[in-house]
Scaffold this motif. Structure first.
Motif, PDB file in Angstrom:
ATOM      1  N   CYS A   1       0.849  -1.204   0.000  1.00  0.00           N
ATOM      2  CA  CYS A   1       0.000   0.000   0.000  1.00  0.00           C
ATOM      3  C   CYS A   1       0.877   1.243   0.000  1.00  0.00           C
ATOM      4  CB  CYS A   1      -0.871  -0.008   1.248  1.00  0.00           C
ATOM      5  SG  CYS A   1      -1.891   1.466   1.429  1.00  0.00           S
ATOM      6  N   GLU A   2       0.457   2.237  -0.759  1.00  0.00           N
ATOM      7  CA  GLU A   2       1.111   3.542  -0.703  1.00  0.00           C
ATOM      8  C   GLU A   2       0.090   4.581  -0.287  1.00  0.00           C
ATOM      9  OE1 GLU A   2       3.985   2.903  -4.428  1.00  0.00           O
ATOM     10  OE2 GLU A   2       3.694   5.026  -3.968  1.00  0.00           O
TER      11      GLU A   2
ATOM     12  N   ALA B   1      -5.069  11.105   5.345  1.00  0.00           N
ATOM     13  CA  ALA B   1      -4.313  10.081   4.620  1.00  0.00           C
ATOM     14  C   ALA B   1      -5.170   9.562   3.479  1.00  0.00           C
ATOM     15  CB  ALA B   1      -3.935   8.943   5.553  1.00  0.00           C
ATOM     16  N   GLN B   2      -4.552   9.440   2.323  1.00  0.00           N
ATOM     17  CA  GLN B   2      -5.260   8.903   1.167  1.00  0.00           C
ATOM     18  C   GLN B   2      -4.444   7.750   0.608  1.00  0.00           C
ATOM     19  OE1 GLN B   2      -8.157  10.461  -0.294  1.00  0.00           O
ATOM     20  NE2 GLN B   2      -8.313   9.019  -1.998  1.00  0.00           N
ATOM     21  N   VAL B   3      -5.106   6.618   0.384  1.00  0.00           N
ATOM     22  CA  VAL B   3      -4.406   5.508  -0.263  1.00  0.00           C
ATOM     23  C   VAL B   3      -4.295   5.854  -1.739  1.00  0.00           C
ATOM     24  CG1 VAL B   3      -4.446   3.057  -0.835  1.00  0.00           C
ATOM     25  CG2 VAL B   3      -5.282   3.834   1.392  1.00  0.00           C
ATOM     26  N   VAL B   4      -3.072   5.921  -2.243  1.00  0.00           N
ATOM     27  CA  VAL B   4      -2.890   6.329  -3.640  1.00  0.00           C
ATOM     28  C   VAL B   4      -2.565   5.153  -4.563  1.00  0.00           C
ATOM     29  CG1 VAL B   4      -2.375   8.759  -3.252  1.00  0.00           C
ATOM     30  CG2 VAL B   4      -0.534   7.087  -3.057  1.00  0.00           C
ATOM     31  N   ASN B   5      -1.965   4.106  -4.012  1.00  0.00           N
ATOM     32  CA  ASN B   5      -1.699   2.896  -4.796  1.00  0.00           C
ATOM     33  C   ASN B   5      -1.956   1.697  -3.904  1.00  0.00           C
ATOM     34  OD1 ASN B   5      -0.837   3.946  -7.294  1.00  0.00           O
ATOM     35  ND2 ASN B   5       1.241   4.255  -6.510  1.00  0.00           N
ATOM     36  N   PHE B   6      -2.565   0.691  -4.470  1.00  0.00           N
ATOM     37  CA  PHE B   6      -2.710  -0.534  -3.686  1.00  0.00           C
ATOM     38  C   PHE B   6      -2.518  -1.730  -4.606  1.00  0.00           C
ATOM     39  CE2 PHE B   6      -4.042  -3.893  -1.044  1.00  0.00           C
ATOM     40  CZ  PHE B   6      -3.915  -3.443   0.259  1.00  0.00           C
ATOM     41  N   THR B   7      -1.635  -2.627  -4.203  1.00  0.00           N
ATOM     42  CA  THR B   7      -1.358  -3.837  -4.981  1.00  0.00           C
ATOM     43  C   THR B   7      -1.568  -5.055  -4.103  1.00  0.00           C
ATOM     44  OG1 THR B   7       0.314  -2.633  -6.234  1.00  0.00           O
ATOM     45  CG2 THR B   7       0.400  -5.046  -6.340  1.00  0.00           C
ATOM     46  N   ALA B   8      -2.373  -5.972  -4.584  1.00  0.00           N
ATOM     47  CA  ALA B   8      -2.598  -7.219  -3.857  1.00  0.00           C
ATOM     48  C   ALA B   8      -2.185  -8.373  -4.761  1.00  0.00           C
ATOM     49  CB  ALA B   8      -4.062  -7.355  -3.470  1.00  0.00           C
ATOM     50  N   VAL B   9      -1.242  -9.169  -4.297  1.00  0.00           N
ATOM     51  CA  VAL B   9      -0.913 -10.400  -5.029  1.00  0.00           C
ATOM     52  C   VAL B   9      -1.203 -11.558  -4.088  1.00  0.00           C
ATOM     53  CG1 VAL B   9       0.863 -11.761  -6.169  1.00  0.00           C
ATOM     54  CG2 VAL B   9       0.795  -9.280  -6.491  1.00  0.00           C
ATOM     55  N   ASP B  10      -2.214 -12.328  -4.445  1.00  0.00           N
ATOM     56  CA  ASP B  10      -2.697 -13.369  -3.547  1.00  0.00           C
ATOM     57  C   ASP B  10      -2.550 -14.742  -4.194  1.00  0.00           C
ATOM     58  OD1 ASP B  10      -3.858 -11.544  -1.479  1.00  0.00           O
ATOM     59  OD2 ASP B  10      -5.049 -10.891  -3.188  1.00  0.00           O
ATOM     60  N   ASP B  11      -2.361 -15.726  -3.326  1.00  0.00           N
ATOM     61  CA  ASP B  11      -2.359 -17.134  -3.749  1.00  0.00           C
ATOM     62  C   ASP B  11      -3.659 -17.734  -3.229  1.00  0.00           C
ATOM     63  OD1 ASP B  11      -2.098 -19.813  -4.149  1.00  0.00           O
ATOM     64  OD2 ASP B  11      -0.260 -20.050  -2.960  1.00  0.00           O
ATOM     65  N   ILE B  12      -4.612 -17.879  -4.137  1.00  0.00           N
ATOM     66  CA  ILE B  12      -5.931 -18.373  -3.722  1.00  0.00           C
ATOM     67  C   ILE B  12      -6.200 -19.759  -4.301  1.00  0.00           C
ATOM     68  CG2 ILE B  12      -6.864 -16.067  -3.421  1.00  0.00           C
ATOM     69  CD1 ILE B  12      -8.204 -16.532  -6.235  1.00  0.00           C
ATOM     70  N   GLY B  13      -5.116 -20.416  -4.766  1.00  0.00           N
ATOM     71  CA  GLY B  13      -5.317 -21.722  -5.398  1.00  0.00           C
ATOM     72  C   GLY B  13      -5.901 -21.551  -6.781  1.00  0.00           C
ATOM     73  N   ARG B  14      -6.602 -22.580  -7.235  1.00  0.00           N
ATOM     74  CA  ARG B  14      -7.170 -22.556  -8.583  1.00  0.00           C
ATOM     75  C   ARG B  14      -8.165 -21.403  -8.739  1.00  0.00           C
ATOM     76  NH1 ARG B  14      -5.527 -26.137 -12.000  1.00  0.00           N
ATOM     77  NH2 ARG B  14      -6.249 -27.962 -10.856  1.00  0.00           N
ATOM     78  N   VAL B  15      -8.019 -20.652  -9.830  1.00  0.00           N
ATOM     79  CA  VAL B  15      -8.922 -19.552 -10.137  1.00  0.00           C
ATOM     80  C   VAL B  15      -9.950 -20.040 -11.158  1.00  0.00           C
ATOM     81  CG1 VAL B  15      -9.093 -17.273 -11.205  1.00  0.00           C
ATOM     82  CG2 VAL B  15      -7.213 -17.778  -9.630  1.00  0.00           C
ATOM     83  N   ILE B  16     -11.225 -19.889 -10.846  1.00  0.00           N
ATOM     84  CA  ILE B  16     -12.268 -20.327 -11.775  1.00  0.00           C
ATOM     85  C   ILE B  16     -12.639 -19.196 -12.731  1.00  0.00           C
ATOM     86  CG2 ILE B  16     -14.584 -21.349 -11.988  1.00  0.00           C
ATOM     87  CD1 ILE B  16     -12.472 -23.098 -10.452  1.00  0.00           C
ATOM     88  N   ASN B  17     -12.922 -18.008 -12.151  1.00  0.00           N
ATOM     89  CA  ASN B  17     -13.309 -16.858 -12.975  1.00  0.00           C
ATOM     90  C   ASN B  17     -12.469 -15.653 -12.554  1.00  0.00           C
ATOM     91  OD1 ASN B  17     -14.627 -14.448 -13.891  1.00  0.00           O
ATOM     92  ND2 ASN B  17     -16.473 -15.648 -14.291  1.00  0.00           N
TER      93      ASN B  17
END
Lengths: 166, 793
Positions: B645-646, B656-672
């Motif tokens: 988060c930035e 405070a304002q969130v200006v950038n947010f990056t989420a990289v998640d491992d959720i197993g198999r992705v269906i959609n």
């Protein structure tokens, strides 16, 4: 009981209401148009936004009697008679701008007015500010903003101005 | 038809009805002869009810009935049950005070239901409620967990001394104490996890319907798990057998946990419908949502880490005080124990952990699971602690994390706090997030922000959570009073279209699409010919509902099992029709083929033969093509990842304002992937809400101060940025889909990333920790207090 005569989605109605009946109650309870939702009691959430004489309005902030002689459009009245969705509805689907769907009718109605009021184009920041009156708890707004930006050229029949395209 | 199976971002099947105003939410339903209920609630946090005079209300225009707790008690109505029993350290069961549907003798929180007025219309019921004369004798109230445990504190329940629900622990104390005694360095942090109010956009609603000719009841309700409501309400509260009680949860406008629980009003309308012999509808006004929907979080904790000289974590010691509210909501006791303390290993190989959790009663709304439920609290504690350790011992926060991550080759990894993680790769999600967030370019962005008078900070959160709830035997041994399997019934119709009846429930997650994609993948049926039915106990065999990111991992796995049965039966029919041996039949892309030949039958031909069995192995097989499967998971699933988060802080206003947010998640198999992105973005927005905006506030006397959307700050479109979502996949090793779950990762991973960014932005102001929400006032005060003298002048 007093009467209110109004046009809703092109159809004329004359309805008896209590003086305190809100426009949203008239729509949902008297006319059975349950697409317009009630999400709060302080005019904060925007789930009940409809168009009154072409402008977006929180239908919980207007007494039914004040709508006498007005033309009201609800989410049910947006699609063409043949079922073709309004471009804003289409773009909401295209960009996954809805999840539970509860805020969606109000969000779509607000977004249409926002785009109509800005023929000069809309920046992302302007879209976000313009939707401040509508709460969504599901989407994080990201895809709603995308959908509104994508609907602009479709509604105005021309490419979005370069500055607004970002 | 394009690609519609697993991995396709197909557009949602449910959207056309929602976009055209044809959704079917509980308050949209009207039953013939329907009456309206208004629930009169306590405006006192704690008081004895000395008298209730209902005479004036009963004679008000339009009123059909007024009921109080005494009426329900006289009718032998039971209290609301709790679905999970925790035992304290000393082996004693938790305190489980009676939870009457309508208050009897005492009220214990502002919002506690006291009476119900039933009238011909909504306004009449509301007007008549004004005429109820209720006399109270006020009692001293407990508003916070810290007040609840003070010596001599008033008691919320007369039969619960010291307000203690339980005093529980997990892990091993001795090795932790020993590690602390020998540690090169110890770091301690005290922190609060702020109390939240869920605020699904659809307020709760319920309609009770009673058929006097059969004695059958129907409840329409805004629920995430209609079968659970039928079980709890039927068996424990109203004593109605399952065959006479149908529970329908139609379109539900968001839940986030708050619609899991069995609520008072569900029992009130169902019972009252039987009394007045007419349907009774209740719809919450938003102010009622604030004071009657179960709240979330509300922890006060102390966390301590012991480290060696190289910054390796040696032992973690945690003490948490958590709030149950005035009564035990359905799953409340499990949240700060098995959904929280079991996650305190996080993504780290800390060898020894000991956590003590004390749960107390207060005169506040019951507290229960809210998106993430326990795991956000564990993640916030750990990820804040790790940043504070980095700060205190002067080591880079990313390096510290990497040094302590569970190694990639250590899976399956047994933590010291009961869980065994099956798979994960925390290095991969961290690397991908750093890249996607352009961490390398951050210092330049910080400098540029400074030139504009803005303080820019960057924060990380690396987390793991447990979902796919849950193996029944395991949770049973931990105090769950229910099984947590899932059920699917798959019906292949004569012409080959398919209806899926699932025990999970969709309230925004898009199951009608995602679950249909599983059928496309496994049976080769086009998406347009698959219908997913959920939310009605009269249609679906059974089900435990949707929460804990379980629908795909558990409910989807049940579907896979049921479809395996369909394929097996189909092979027998195909073998008969094609005069081949069953062993030679292969099923692929919707076709049964005799191996090594061009002879094949489409699924629709097989299903037609199954329903029109003119040429059919009738001696060996029953006609029809429909199968049911129950799937009980072998383990929890463990999604994890890295959020970056930035924030930018306006030094003059503290905003405070969130200006950038990056989420990289491992959720197993992705269906959609499209739906996955949406789930993460929504969860992150809720996490940003917790970190910067939201806080349920009670005053010292127990009055709810943040009781409306004018007082409680929900994130709006201009409070959140675009949220970049990525995935890095390791598959779940123990369910057939390899799926882990995505519903909660956003809300679990994000709050500490935001606060770590805020603290980073304020690093020149001598701040070590900020509790949530990091409001402008809080930040402005820090800036004022810490401002270098020269700058202040």
């Amino acid at each position: 009981m007093p009467q209110v005569a109004l046009t809703v989605n092109g159809k004329q109605h004359t309805v008896e209401v209590e003086g305190r009946t809100l426009l949203v109650e008239l729509l949902r309870e008297k006319l059975g148009l349950t697409g317009t939702h009630v999400g709060c009691d302080t005019s904060q959430c925007g789930a009940c936004v409809v168009h009154v004489d072409g402008r977006s309005l929180k239908s919980c902030t207007m007494l039914a009697l004040q709508a006498d002689g007005c033309s009201v459009t609800t989410i049910e009245g947006l699609a063409k008679p043949d079922g073709t969705l309004h471009p804003m509805q289409e773009m909401f689907r295209e960009h996954h701008a809805l999840q539970c769907g509860f805020c969606t009718p109000g969000m779509v109605m607000s977004a249409i007015d926002l785009v109509q009021m800005h023929p000069e184009g809309l920046t992302e920041a302007e879209i976000r500010e313009g939707l401040e009156g509508n709460l969504c708890r599901c989407t994080g707004y990201h895809n709603i903003v995308k959908a509104v930006a994508a609907a602009w050229p479709l509604m105005h029949g021309k490419p979005a101005p370069a500055a607004a395209a970002e | 038809m394009g690609f519609e199976g697993i991995g396709a971002s197909v557009k949602r099947k449910e959207d056309p009805r929602f976009l055209s105003g044809r959704g079917h939410y509980t308050d949209d339903i009207n039953r013939p002869g329907q009456l309206y209920a208004f629930v009169k609630r306590s405006d006192r946090p704690h008081a004895r009810i000395t008298s209730i005079d209902t005479a004036a209300a009963k004679s008000a225009p339009g009123v059909v009935a007024v009921f109080t707790g005494a009426d329900m008690q006289a009718d032998n109505v039971g209290g609301l049950p709790c679905g999970w029993q925790i035992h304290s350290k000393d082996g004693s069961p938790m305190a489980e005070p009676a939870h009457p549907v309508l208050a009897v003798d005492k009220v214990r929180y502002v919002g506690d239901p006291v009476a119900v007025v039933i009238a011909e219309n909504r306004q009449q019921a509301k007007d008549a409620a004004e005429a109820l004369a209720i006399d109270y004798q006020d009692l001293p109230a407990i508003a916070t967990v810290l007040d609840a445990v003070k010596p001599g504190a008033a008691t919320v329940h007369d039969d619960v001394p010291g307000n203690q629900c339980y005093d529980w622990h997990i892990g091993s104390k001795e090795p932790v104490d020993a590690a602390f005694a020998g540690a090169a360095k110890t770091v301690k942090l005290e922190l609060v996890n702020n109390r939240l109010i869920p605020n699904a956009m659809e307020p709760r609603a319920a309609i009770g319907d009673f058929d006097p000719s059969t004695g059958d009841y129907t409840l329409y309700t805004t629920s995430q798990n209609p079968h659970v409501i039928r079980l709890l309400m039927g068996a424990f509260v109203l004593h109605i057998p399952e065959n006479q009680l149908r529970v329908v949860a139609p379109d539900v406008g968001g839940g986030f946990g708050s619609k899991i629980f069995h609520y008072n009003e569900e029992a009130i309308v169902t019972w009252a419908a039987g009394k007045v012999k007419r349907p009774v509808k209740w719809t919450a006004e938003r102010n009622e949502s604030f004071m009657s929907d179960a709240h979330g979080r509300d922890h006060v904790s102390t966390a301590e880490m012991a480290l060696d000289a190289q910054g390796n974590f040696l032992a973690l010691r945690v003490k948490t005080l958590c709030n149950m509210g005035a009564y035990l909501s359905t799953f409340a006791p499990s949240v700060p124990t098995y959904l929280y303390a079991t996650l305190l290993a996080g993504v780290y190989k800390t060898p020894a952990i000991y956590a003590e959790v004390k749960a107390v009663f207060t005169n506040t709304v019951p507290v229960d699971a809210y998106r993430g439920a326990g795991r956000p609290e564990a993640t916030f504690l750990l990820e804040r602690l790790v940043d504070v350790i980095a700060h205190d011992i002067g080591i880079d926060r990313v390096e510290l994390r990497r040094r302590n991550f569970i190694p990639v080759d250590a899976f399956p990894y047994q933590t010291p706090v009961a869980l065994q993680y099956d798979s994960g790769n925390y290095f991969a999600t961290l690397d991908a997030a750093q890249k996607a967030a352009d961490v390398a370019g951050f210092e330049a962005r910080r400098t540029a922000a400074k030139a504009k008078g803005k303080l820019r900070g960057l924060g990380y959160s690396t987390y793991v959570e447990a979902c796919g709830i849950a193996p029944s035997a395991v949770v049973g041994s931990l105090g769950a009073r229910a099984g947590l399997y899932e059920v699917a019934n798959i019906r292949v119709h004569p012409t080959g279209s398919v209806t899926v009846f699932t025990g999970t429930h969709s309230h925004g997650q898009g199951h009608e699409t995602t679950l249909a994609q599983l059928v496309v993948e496994q049976l080769g049926v086009p998406l347009s010919q698959v219908e997913v039915v959920h939310g009605d106990t009269a249609k679906i065999p059974f089900g435990m509902g949707t929460y804990g990111s379980r629908s795909l991992a558990v409910g989807g796995s049940a579907m896979v099992k049921a479809m395996d049965k369909i394929v097996n039966k189909g092979k027998k029919i195909a073998a008969h029709l094609m005069e081949a041996s069953v062993e030679d039949i292969e099923f692929k892309d919707g076709k049964f083929t005799v191996a090594g030949t061009d002879r094949s039958k489409a699924l629709a031909e097989i299903s037609l033969a199954a329903y029109v069995p003119h040429n059919y192995p009738i001696e060996e097989l029953e006609p029809g093509l429909e199968e049911t499967a129950f799937y009980d998971p072998k383990n929890f699933t463990f999604p994890g990842g890295c959020h970056v988060c930035e924030v930018e802080i306006d030094a003059d206003t503290g905003v405070a304002q969130v200006v950038n947010f990056t989420a990289v998640d491992d959720i197993g198999r992705v269906i959609n992937p499209m739906i996955v992105e949406g789930q993460v973005q929504g969860g992150v927005a809720q996490g940003i809400g917790q970190a910067l905006y939201e806080r349920a506030v009670y005053d010292a006397n127990g009055q709810l101060v943040s009781g409306s959307l004018m007082d409680y700050t929900m994130p709006r479109a201009d409070n959140v940025p675009n949220i970049h979502v990525g995935t890095e996949t390791t598959l779940c090793t123990h369910n057939p889909l390899g799926a882990k779950g995505v519903g909660e990762v956003g809300a679990i991973g994000s709050p500490p990333a935001v606060i770590n960014a805020v603290v980073d932005a304020l690093r020149d102001y001598g701040v070590r920790h900020i509790d949530m929400p990091a409001s402008p006032q809080k930040i402005w005060s820090i800036i004022q207090a810490g401002r270098p003298r020269a700058a202040a002048e």
